[in-house]
Design a protein around this motif. Structure first.
Motif, short mmCIF file in Angstrom:
data_model
loop_
_atom_site.label_atom_id
_atom_site.label_comp_id
_atom_site.label_asym_id
_atom_site.label_seq_id
_atom_site.Cartn_x
_atom_site.Cartn_y
_atom_site.Cartn_z
N HIS B 121 11.82 1.48 -3.63
CA HIS B 121 10.97 0.29 -3.68
C HIS B 121 10.12 0.26 -4.97
O HIS B 121 9.94 -0.80 -5.57
CB HIS B 121 10.09 0.21 -2.43
CG HIS B 121 10.82 -0.30 -1.22
ND1 HIS B 121 10.19 -0.64 -0.05
CD2 HIS B 121 12.14 -0.56 -1.01
CE1 HIS B 121 11.08 -1.08 0.83
NE2 HIS B 121 12.27 -1.02 0.28
N ALA B 179 2.54 8.29 9.34
CA ALA B 179 2.23 6.87 9.24
C ALA B 179 1.04 6.65 8.31
O ALA B 179 1.06 5.77 7.45
CB ALA B 179 1.94 6.29 10.63
N ARG B 180 0.00 7.47 8.47
CA ARG B 180 -1.16 7.34 7.59
C ARG B 180 -0.77 7.60 6.14
O ARG B 180 -1.25 6.94 5.22
CB ARG B 180 -2.26 8.35 7.99
CG ARG B 180 -3.22 7.86 9.05
CD ARG B 180 -4.53 8.68 9.03
NE ARG B 180 -4.31 10.12 8.89
CZ ARG B 180 -4.07 10.94 9.90
NH1 ARG B 180 -4.02 10.50 11.14
NH2 ARG B 180 -3.89 12.23 9.69
N CYS B 182 2.11 7.05 4.73
CA CYS B 182 2.84 5.89 4.21
C CYS B 182 1.87 4.77 3.86
O CYS B 182 2.02 4.10 2.83
CB CYS B 182 3.89 5.41 5.21
SG CYS B 182 5.26 6.57 5.41
N THR B 183 0.88 4.54 4.71
CA THR B 183 -0.12 3.52 4.40
C THR B 183 -0.83 3.85 3.09
O THR B 183 -1.01 2.98 2.22
CB THR B 183 -1.16 3.43 5.54
OG1 THR B 183 -0.49 3.06 6.75
CG2 THR B 183 -2.21 2.37 5.24
N CYS B 186 1.28 3.20 0.01
CA CYS B 186 1.32 1.77 -0.31
C CYS B 186 0.03 1.34 -0.99
O CYS B 186 0.04 0.60 -1.98
CB CYS B 186 1.54 0.94 0.95
SG CYS B 186 3.19 1.12 1.68
N GLU B 187 -1.10 1.79 -0.46
CA GLU B 187 -2.39 1.44 -1.07
C GLU B 187 -2.47 1.99 -2.49
O GLU B 187 -2.95 1.31 -3.41
CB GLU B 187 -3.55 1.98 -0.23
CG GLU B 187 -3.69 1.27 1.13
CD GLU B 187 -4.85 1.79 1.96
OE1 GLU B 187 -5.06 1.26 3.06
OE2 GLU B 187 -5.53 2.74 1.52
N GLN B 189 0.05 2.68 -4.55
CA GLN B 189 0.94 1.90 -5.43
C GLN B 189 0.29 0.57 -5.78
O GLN B 189 0.38 0.11 -6.92
CB GLN B 189 2.29 1.70 -4.74
CG GLN B 189 3.23 0.69 -5.40
CD GLN B 189 3.83 1.19 -6.72
OE1 GLN B 189 3.62 2.33 -7.11
NE2 GLN B 189 4.56 0.32 -7.39
N SER B 190 -0.37 -0.04 -4.80
CA SER B 190 -1.05 -1.31 -5.04
C SER B 190 -2.17 -1.15 -6.07
O SER B 190 -2.35 -1.98 -6.97
CB SER B 190 -1.60 -1.86 -3.73
OG SER B 190 -2.28 -3.07 -3.94
N LEU B 191 -2.94 -0.07 -5.94
CA LEU B 191 -4.00 0.21 -6.91
C LEU B 191 -3.41 0.43 -8.29
O LEU B 191 -3.94 -0.08 -9.30
CB LEU B 191 -4.79 1.46 -6.49
CG LEU B 191 -5.73 1.31 -5.30
CD1 LEU B 191 -6.31 2.68 -4.92
CD2 LEU B 191 -6.85 0.33 -5.60
#
Lengths: 365, 365
Positions: B121, B179-180, B182-183, B186-187, B189-191
């Protein structure tokens, strides 16, 4: 007979609670752009049919009833059997879990969060620009943010199912089902894409694809609360089958509605599946009957496709018995799905679940 | 002193087993195109550092040693404490779990599968065409297939962690962490994406982003086997901190290597971060020292960027103390990470984990 008004009211009442829970569980936090994008489709609305199924199953199993019931503290079946919520404390639980109540709303938000993640990624893959009346996430933001928003919701869905707070063994079973469901949805989406370039797809293959892409999430929505609350395997499996049946019926009836409902009610061009050359239960059956499905509409000139051209194509499909085939197929699936609910005690919630199945194939859009 | 040769041999030996397990767990099945795409980067190779950490932690905790040990049946710490693997049967487990052994290899493949999903991704999001010497999945296939391949691996990673077969309460804890993680990825990568359009990113913000985007998966790799095998919380937490420390050190040293290692060794243009205007520990420190980082390289004319231009830029960064800053920061993190391992019993595996930390910042590429 189904009571469409009653089930729509029931779903609407639960939708408000589900919406509140989704907003609460997915607050706009840093990085804000990521969370705004993750909430974009959720905030745009949606019927919340899948999480409503989760809540209704919990109601039918435990006898709780809104508005007095709190979906966040639904008593487990063990605690009910033991005569009081407190009495069964500790049964089959880990040290830090009370185990007598389940946050069924958390499980319901998990299911809707999976649904939202798949919509976001599907819209990128299918290059669809609109969803729920608003620009798709990859249009409202950008494809990169949409990929990441979907990935974020994916993880959150697992967190929410964990937040249901079931005894560990049941949580493991629910998470195992959730992971398998996600794998199947991906496989189903992959098959759907592959079918577009294949001329020999059978109706059986199509129904199998629909089961994977669409029905498994209804199955998880119905089965998860049974697992979390401690229902027996036969009950959980029957609820899973209910989901598979009504989920397939829902998609197959969609294929019919695309042909029979006026464009203004449909919210999109009637016959768009034909124009786009999509394989559906109707067109695959027609091809099996020898109809030249590709020749029904001149797809090389989509601008020239008018109501008369669609009418003529629908008449050919009707003559081949293909519309009746898909109608009967979805009807049979719904009837079978409703029978699965015999495992549940007689209750208003069970009636709603039966009516919901009817609604999925009776709806006009 | 670290023994780089020994740790590289140790990782190579484990890599072969990890590769076998990945291929076994991700067979090419229908829909084959989806699974080929999912396997694309996994088959292209990779050092398997994260799953190697998982195996090494299990070795250090239990005393098992390859080649005699089977990572699929690692005795839990309870069963070892009870004096025999059989004696602790049933401790804290569900009905259908023996509970005396853990498939640590399944957990290791879970971690690598998450890594592979994020690479697929990320490459779409960053429009990177090459990965591990082969075309990125969205190039070898198409973006739609790449999104779906990543989504499939995402679900599989949860399935694999479940397959470790730990007692339910421990499985729940491991899945919750996954799960945490992975969250957070994502955060992070967004930053990372958001930082590209911000001029005021601080080194502290950058290190926080690196922790989320990169280090948390090292943390999960080190902590998961401790949780699954039943180590105490202090041990699990120390291992988590080890992962966070060495993961951050790894990324920050990468920022230095991009400037100091000749292009032919790097496998890409030296100074590419400068050319691409990426925020790194080095450039952010330099800006905090008043260096006009954007002016170091004429990014409007990337063709004109030659070795002399890079040399001049690196000299400016060196004068500002920024290269030394990043070197010291990663060194301190590695030293602290190695100290975290004091919770583990003295063992060859613990030595390897210490040497691995050194290797992450001593490596030439």
């Amino acid at each position: 007979m189904s009571d469409e008004g009653a089930v729509l009211d029931a779903i609407a009442a639960r939708r408000e609670l589900i919406d509140d829970a989704l907003v609460e569980r997915l607050p706009i936090q840093e990085p804000e752009r990521l969370y705004h994008a993750s909430r974009h489709l959720i905030d745009a609305g949606g019927k919340r049919l899948r999480p409503a199924v989760t809540l209704l199953v919990a109601e039918a199993l435990t006898g709780i009833e809104p508005p007095n019931a709190d979906y966040r503290t639904v008593p487990t079946l063990d605690s009910i059997d033991a005569g009081s919520v407190g009495a069964a404390a500790g049964v089959g639980t880990g040290d830090d879990v009370d185990g007598t109540t389940i946050d069924v709303m958390a499980a319901a938000t998990s299911i809707e969060t999976i649904q939202s993640f798949t919509l976001i990624h599907d819209d990128i893959m299918d290059a669809d620009d609109l969803r729920r009346g608003v620009p798709a996430v990859h249009r409202a933001y950008d494809p990169e943010t949409a990929i990441l928003a979907g990935d974020t919701l994916y993880a959150k869905a697992f967190e929410f199912m964990l937040d249901a707070g079931a005894p560990p063994a049941r949580t493991v079973e629910a998470l195992s089902e959730l992971a398998r469901t996600c794998t199947l949805i991906c496989e189903g989406q992959s098959l759907d894409v592959a079918f577009e370039s294949r001329d020999d797809v059978t109706t059986d293959e199509y129904i199998h694809m629909v089961e994977q892409k669409t029905a498994v999430l209804y199955a998880a929505a119905a089965r998860a609360p049974a697992v979390l609350l401690g229902a027996d395997d036969a009950t959980a499996d029957a609820l899973c089958q209910y989901g598979l049946d009504v989920g397939r019926a829902f998609q197959i009836r969609d294929d019919v509605l695309d042909l029979t409902v006026p464009s203004e009610e449909l919210g999109k061009q009637r016959g768009s599946d034909l124009v786009e050359g999509k394989r559906t239960a109707v067109t695959l059956h027609a091809r099996e009957q020898g109809v030249d499905v590709e020749g029904l509409i001149d797809v090389d000139d989509p601008e020239a496709v008018d109501e008369a051209a669609i009418d003529a194509a629908v008449a050919r499909l009707d003559d081949a018995g293909s519309i009746e085939y898909a109608r009967t197929l979805s009807r049979d699936l719904v009837d079978r799905g409703k029978e699965r609910l015999d495992v549940l005690p007689d209750s208003t919630a069970r009636d709603h679940l039966r009516d919901l199945a009817e609604y999925l194939i009776e709806r006009g859009y």
